[in-house]
Structures are given as C-alpha cells and as structure tokens.
Design an enzyme around this catalytic site. Structure first.
Site, PDB file in Angstrom:
ATOM      1  N   SER A 103     -47.725 -30.090  28.958  1.00 33.30           N
ATOM      2  CA  SER A 103     -47.627 -30.823  30.213  1.00 33.30           C
ATOM      3  C   SER A 103     -46.338 -30.537  30.971  1.00 33.30           C
ATOM      4  O   SER A 103     -46.218 -30.924  32.137  1.00 33.30           O
ATOM      5  CB  SER A 103     -47.730 -32.331  29.945  1.00 33.30           C
ATOM      6  N   GLU A 127       0.799  -1.214   0.000  1.00 32.67           N
ATOM      7  CA  GLU A 127       0.000   0.000   0.000  1.00 32.67           C
ATOM      8  C   GLU A 127       0.839   1.275   0.000  1.00 32.67           C
ATOM      9  O   GLU A 127       0.440   2.271  -0.590  1.00 32.67           O
ATOM     10  CB  GLU A 127      -0.943   0.001   1.214  1.00 32.67           C
TER      11      GLU A 127
END
Length: 797
Positions: free
Chosen positions: A474, A208
C-alpha cells in the site's frame, strides 16, 4: 785412483767454456757399483718408432759437488744395464773450470741442510694465510660478480625501474567532515612521516632494522648477527633482511624463497638506496607493508585495530603495530590481545634502547589498562561507503590515485538510524519473525542524509537500501491517488468500498470486510484496497505508472490494475525519493550522496551543481495529497508514528502474506523510508507496516527532529487558480536525460480549492454514479466506528 783424479781435473778444465764429451771409465771398471757408464749396448738402443730424446740444458754443479754434464746424442739412447739387468750406479766425475761458476745450492727433495726441512714459524703461516686469503677473495669477488650479473640480467633494464604506484585509496567523508570509510585495496590512506607521531616510525626501525640509518641497503653486520643468533638458537629466530630489502621484495618481487630472488632483492635494495632518501624509503615501507586483516600500511592497520588514524596512535599502539610485522596474524590485537601486548612490550624495550622513548614513557605505556579493540568494518556506515565506491567511477572514470570523496551523509543521523533499526529488531525480530531491515533518509533537495542497508554489515554486506527490490504494498497508493487528483478528483470524492471483479481479478481488503461509500481521503488513510484498485482502473494503470516514474520510481512497473496495490517491486531508496516531492513543495529530486571529489592534494575532480529536475506536482494536487497523507498519521494506519509538534505525512505498506512491512513518511525537513522483512521472502508473523516499520520510523524521526524548530510542509495549504493558457507541465527528465513520463494531465480550468494545514474532515462529496453507483455521504465526526474499523486502526496495516 790416480787416473781418476787426472780425468776429473781434465774434465773441470774443459767444462768452463764449452760442452765436453763425457769421460768414461775403463772397460775393466764397468762392473763397479759406483761407476757411471753412459755407453749403450746394442740391445739397449731404442727400437724404431721411438722419437729422439730432446737435449737437456746442463745443470750447474752445486757447491761441494761434482756433477758431469752429459752430452746426449742425436740418436736416441738408453741407459746401459748390468748383465743382471740392474742399472749401474752413476759415479760423479769431478770437473774443473778455468773460472769457477757461482754455485747455487740445489734444493733437494728432502729440503736443505742435508735433506732436513727447516723449521717454519708462526709468521710463515700468517703470510701463507694472507696470500691464500687474498687469492680466495679475488676469486670470491669474481664469483659474486658473476652471480650478480647473471641474476641482474634477468631483471628489466634499470631505465625501466620505478616504484610501482600504490593502489589508490578512496577516502569517504561525511558532510560534517567525519570519516565514513576507506575503500580500495589497501584499506587506508597514504600517510607522511612528518604527520605521524615520532614513536610510530621509531618503533618500526627499532624492532625491524636498528641500523637502518647507517647501512646502504644491505647490512653485513646485521646479517652476521642474525647468523650467529640463528646458530645459537638452532633455528631461524632472526632475519637479516633490512627494511630496504623488505621494501624491494614487496614492491618488485614475489614471496618465493629462492637464491635468485634473494640476489635480485639485494640489487633492487642498492638501487632504492641510491634513488631515494631514508625517510622516503621508510615512508614507502610504512604505507605498503601488510599488517593483517586485509590492512596494507600503518593507517589501514590503525583504523582496523584501534578505530583511529595512524596520526593519533599512542606509544603502546605504535608498539603493537610494529610488533605485527613479525607475524601479522599471530600478533593481531583483535585476535589475541594478550599476545599482542606481550609482543608490544618487547618493542617498547627496543624503543628505549634506541632512544625513541624514555623509560618513563615505557612504564606509562605498559601501565595502560586493557584496550578495547573496535571493529570498524561492522558499522552501518560501510553500506554508505560501498554505495559511494560503486558510483565514483561514473563521475571521474578509473581511480588511479588517492582521492577524497565528500558526501551528503550526516554522521549523527546515520548513528540514530542505525540505533533505531537495531532497537526495532530487538523489539520485533523474534516476536514477528523479522531478520532484516533498511532505512533511507533524504532531505528536501534529494541529498541522502542516512542510509542503512542491513542489520549487521559484518554478517551481510548486501545493501538492501539501494539494491533489494521488494513489493511496496500500500505504500505505492499515493501515486494512484495523486493521478486521481490530477484527473479532477478531490479528497472528498466518494467511492464505494465493495467487492468487485475486473477481468477475473478480485482485490480484497486487509480486514476482509467492506465499508461501503467512503471519501478518497478516508480510503487512503485506512488503506482500502478496493477503492485504490477502482481508482487505478478509472484513471488508467498506465497513467499511474507514469506518475510514479515522474516522481522518482526507476524500476520497471507493470501497467495493470494490480499496480495500485504495490505489486511491482521497487527499492527503498527510489520509493523514498519519490515521496520527497510531497515534502518539498512538489519539486522532483534525484537522490544523491556525492557532493565533491578531490585528489589527495586538493585538486577538484568533481563538484555537484544544480538543484533538481524541477516541478513534478502542481500546487493544488500537492495540497490535496498532503492533506490525505497527513490523515494517515493522525487517524489512519500510522497513528503510532506521530511526531508531536510537527506536521507529518506518510503511508504504510504491507505486501502479500505479510512478507514486507513499509512506512515512508516525511516532515518539512526529512523524508524517511523504512523496510522490514526477510531476505528469502518468507512471511513474517503478521507484521504490518503500521505495527513494525512505523514504530521504527517514529523512533528515528523523533530523535532526528529533537531540538529543531517545527515547520509546516511546503504546499500543504494552497489557494491557486490555474491559467488555461499556460502549457501543461512537461515531463521531467532524469540526470541521464531519459524521459521519466509524459506530460502531467491538466486539471479543469478555474478550479479553486482551499485546504488547511490540519483540516477538519468535511463531508464527502457526491460520488460519480457511473463509477460507484452511490451518492451516500459519510463523516467520522458524526458516525461511530465499526468494530472492524477500530481493530484496523488499532493494529494498523
């Protein structure tokens, strides 16, 4: 001619000390074309309105030339013209001075040397170029300065310039120190250069900004090189921005491509270079640059693409990360591995040229086999991370800096729970038309050890474990039976399994048949609906709701008889936590996942303290409930869920039309709840808690208890005499101070019960004639099962 010569001599003599009048020729000679006559005729004089002619300074005569010094009168004059309108030719008159005046050759229009331009060499042009170059550079500097001042004035004052704070990252760790996930806008933590392998920052600089260590924020050489490359390739193939300029743009400016933004970028770059060191600038850049897939910074990108920290990347992985900076979406390894590797090879070559790695290291990196790019955002641990992130602000307020959150999650149990759910979906998904599930595992202290909020996080981030409210069926009945035990009933109390109607409501059993008188233990193990409904009416629906809230249910409950069948919706987390008191000796818990929060530098921001909310179940009812809930796994609807060598208890649950399948069970070490169903509430293909959820529960619990020493459930046996002088147990309060329920009803005084760990089935006690109208006893040890009982136990509920 003689007169002319005399006149010239006279004129020369007079011109040395003062200005003389011009000498005119005789009138006879005016017509000569070579004579000069300055006298004006009347018609040549200026008309009124014309201004006077200013006097001109006399010019020195050139060497070898004789030139008159005219005297211009105050009155405006006009040159005389010939009769034909032409101006007469001027004739020079030779003038003599007493003292000759130094004469300077007059530069003619055509140049010296008789009007010829002297030859000019190369040196002349160099001097002129230098001169005009210097002039242009001055004006250029003035222009550049003006531009900088103009756009610099549009920036805030330099006293207000400061690097904006990086979005806070929340690092979430399991109890064993493993990363659960990162949360925040960046997706990763901030890392220091000193903690990174040298090839990662080296790769970024090499590809870069190779002159990063040499320039002062703006690199004229790099900019010129970029211009040449772009002109050569007839397009924008290389940028001239430095890493400092890119950082300035990311920190302070927008992404718009304008001249003004570029000028401001230069100014901010110069300020960054003056304020921070090169390592600090590079560190800021590496922790903030966008690297695709929602990852900001090298650590977030490393975790996103390689499933590891940036501290552990290899040279090839470092080259891939550096290659992303040119085009994050184009070179993402998860999107196109081949293109990413080709770009990485370019970066590796640049790393060799800059001395970051050797040629041998480059060859070794290229020779690596194709890497498998993980997808860490799809794991079940993300449900935990999301849940933790939702809770953190309630502990420390707003999150304005990086923090580390330590949790109760056991990473190995989390993996086992995820595997069990995936296996269950593979086994029952298409067969029973089930698409979703959730698992919650809690230890006796209330610490959440594993939490699965769905089948696939990448497809659905909705956390069903903590947010989905479903009917428990239940699975809610233990709260009904516990209330009955606290009102004086026992597991051997007889109740009639028969049709009945209460204010227009007529509950039915799963098998659509009725067994007659049964014990409460039998009724709970076989999940008989009519008995549970009668118990709720007998002890009062309000008391049942209060019992459930006391144990940990936080959702709103409808205090109606149907509460006994689990018609009020709850979340898997809260109902699992409400079962924990059965497993830990009757102590209420607040389910929790966060144990400690610290800043990135180790400062403690929160530390969990305390052990729970105290006793919520008295020993005798607790022992009775453990006996009945253990029967569910040994002979009831959850026979498929037994864990060899371990005492277990639990309850299945199936909502109306088979929409939800539940099983919540426990050992002395863990309490686990499993839910299976569909998000849209569509019925499954007769999927029940005993046939679906119980199988998933057993698969997980077998693996979770493998290698551990078996232990009994606390309070599963008790011989306890209640002191009538002791005050009733007061209602427990939640962590926020709100009361969960009123006082627990007391049991009759001087009641003595003894229940074994694995009790044999005693014959049922005589039932209350006012409730059931029957005194019939029953024992499965001596009476054969009916076909309905056999099928019900085989298929489960």
């Amino acid at each position: 001619m003689r007169r002319d010569r005399e006149a010239r001599e006279t004129g020369v003599a007079r011109g040395s000390d003062r200005r003389r009048d011009p000498v005119f020729e005789d009138d006879d000679d005016l017509g000569a074309p070579d004579r000069l006559d300055l006298r004006l005729r009347p018609e040549d004089r200026p008309t009124a309105g014309r201004g006077p002619i200013r006097r001109g300074a006399p010019r020195e005569a050139g060497r070898g030339r004789v030139e008159p010094t005219p005297y211009i009168e105050e009155t405006p004059l006009m040159a005389m013209r010939d009769e034909d309108g032409r101006r007469p030719r001027r004739r020079a008159v030779e003038v003599e001075d007493d003292e000759p005046t130094p004469q300077t050759p007059r530069r003619s229009k055509g140049g010296g040397n008789g009007g010829r331009r002297p030859p000019r060499g190369f040196g002349h042009f160099v001097k002129r170029a230098i001169y005009w170059g210097f002039v242009l550079s001055i004006w250029g500097a003035i222009g550049v300065g003006g531009i900088l001042l103009y756009y610099g004035a549009r920036l805030p004052p330099t006293s207000e310039w400061a690097v904006p704070q990086r979005p806070a990252n929340v690092k979430i760790l399991s109890a064993d120190g493993k990363l659960v996930g990162n949360r925040g806008d960046t997706g990763g933590e901030a890392v220091h250069i000193k903690d990174l392998p040298p090839w990662l920052p080296g790769a970024i600089v090499a590809i870069e900004d190779r002159r990063f260590r040499d320039h002062w924020g703006v690199d004229p050489i790099g900019l010129a090189r970029a211009v040449v490359v772009n002109l050569t390739h007839r397009g924008v193939s290389q940028g001239g921005s430095t890493l400092t300029q890119q950082l300035a743009k990311n920190l302070f400016l927008t992404q718009e491509r304008t001249f003004g933004r570029k000028v401001q970028e230069v100014l901010l770059s110069l300020w960054l270079e003056r304020t921070y060191t090169k390592d600090q600038i590079l560190e800021l850049y590496m922790n903030r640059v966008y690297m695709g897939a929602g990852a900001y910074g090298v650590d977030a990108a490393a975790r996103r693409y390689f499933g590891k920290s940036a501290r552990d990347v290899t040279p090839m992985e470092a080259a891939m990360l550096a290659g992303l900076l040119k085009a994050p979406s184009r070179y993402a390894p998860s999107r196109d591995p081949d293109r990413a590797k080709a770009r990485a090879q370019t970066v590796l070559a640049a790393m060799v040229e800059t001395g970051v790695i050797t040629e041998a290291q480059r060859q070794a990196a290229i020779a690596q086999p194709r890497m498998i790019f993980t997808q860490p955002n799809s794991g079940s641990e993300n449900y935990v991370a999301d849940w933790v992130m939702d809770q953190v602000p309630s502990y420390i307020g707003s999150i304005d800096k990086d923090i580390v959150v330590e949790t109760t999650i056991d990473s190995s149990l989390q993996i086992l729970a995820e595997a069990a759910l995936q296996a269950g979906m593979a086994q029952f998904g298409d067969k029973k038309d089930v698409s979703q599930g959730a698992i919650v595992t809690i230890d006796p202290s209330g610490a959440v050890k594993a939490l699965i909020g769905g089948v696939d996080y990448s497809k659905s981030q909705f956390n069903r474990a903590v947010a989905a409210k479903r009917q428990p069926g239940s699975a809610f009945k233990p709260f009904v039976y516990l209330t009955a035990m606290e009102h004086g009933l026992t597991p051997e109390t007889i109740r009639e399994d028969a049709p009945f109607s209460y204010k227009g409501w007529s509950p039915k059993n799963f098998e659509k048949e009725f067994k007659g008188p049964v014990t409460l233990k039998e009724a709970l193990a076989d999940s008989i609906n009519t008995v549970a409904a009668k118990l709720a009416i007998e002890v009062g629906p309000k008391n049942v709701a209060e019992t459930a809230m006391r144990l940990g249910i936080t959702s709103s409950l409808m205090a109606t008889p149907s509460i006994a069948l689990g018609t009020s919706e709850v979340t898997p987390l809260e109902i699992t936590a409400a079962y924990v008191p059965f497993a830990n000796g009757g102590m209420g818990v607040v389910p929790h996942v966060i144990t400690k929060i610290t800043s990135a530098n180790g400062k403690v921001l929160y530390q969990r303290k305390g052990t729970g909310i105290g006793r919520v179940i008295e020993p005798v009812p607790l022992a009775e409930m453990n006996a009945m809930l253990s029967e569910t796994l040994s002979s009831g609807t959850a026979r498929k869920s037994q864990i060899p060598g371990w005492q277990t208890g639990g309850k299945t649950g199936t909502s109306q039309d088979f929409r939800d399948a539940w099983f919540i069970g426990y050992t002395a070490r863990l309490t686990t709840g499993v839910w299976l169903g569909n998000d849209d509430g569509q019925p499954t293909k007769r999927g029940t808690g005993g046939s679906l959820a119980a199988v998933v529960w057993q698969r997980f619990m077998l693996d979770a208890h493998r290698g551990l020493q078996a232990s009994a459930i606390p309070g599963s046996t008790a011989r306890w005499t209640m002191d009538t002088s002791a005050p009733p147990v007061s209602a427990s309060t939640s962590a926020t101070g709100s009361t969960r329920a009123e006082a627990i009803p007391t049991v009759p005084s001087q009641r003595v019960e003894a229940l074994p760990v694995s009790p044999q089935r005693p014959r049922g006690r005589i039932a209350d004639p006012q409730t059931t109208g029957s005194a019939r006893t029953r024992s499965y040890e001596h009476e054969p099962q009916t076909l309905g009982e056999f099928l019900g136990g085989f298929f489960g509920r």
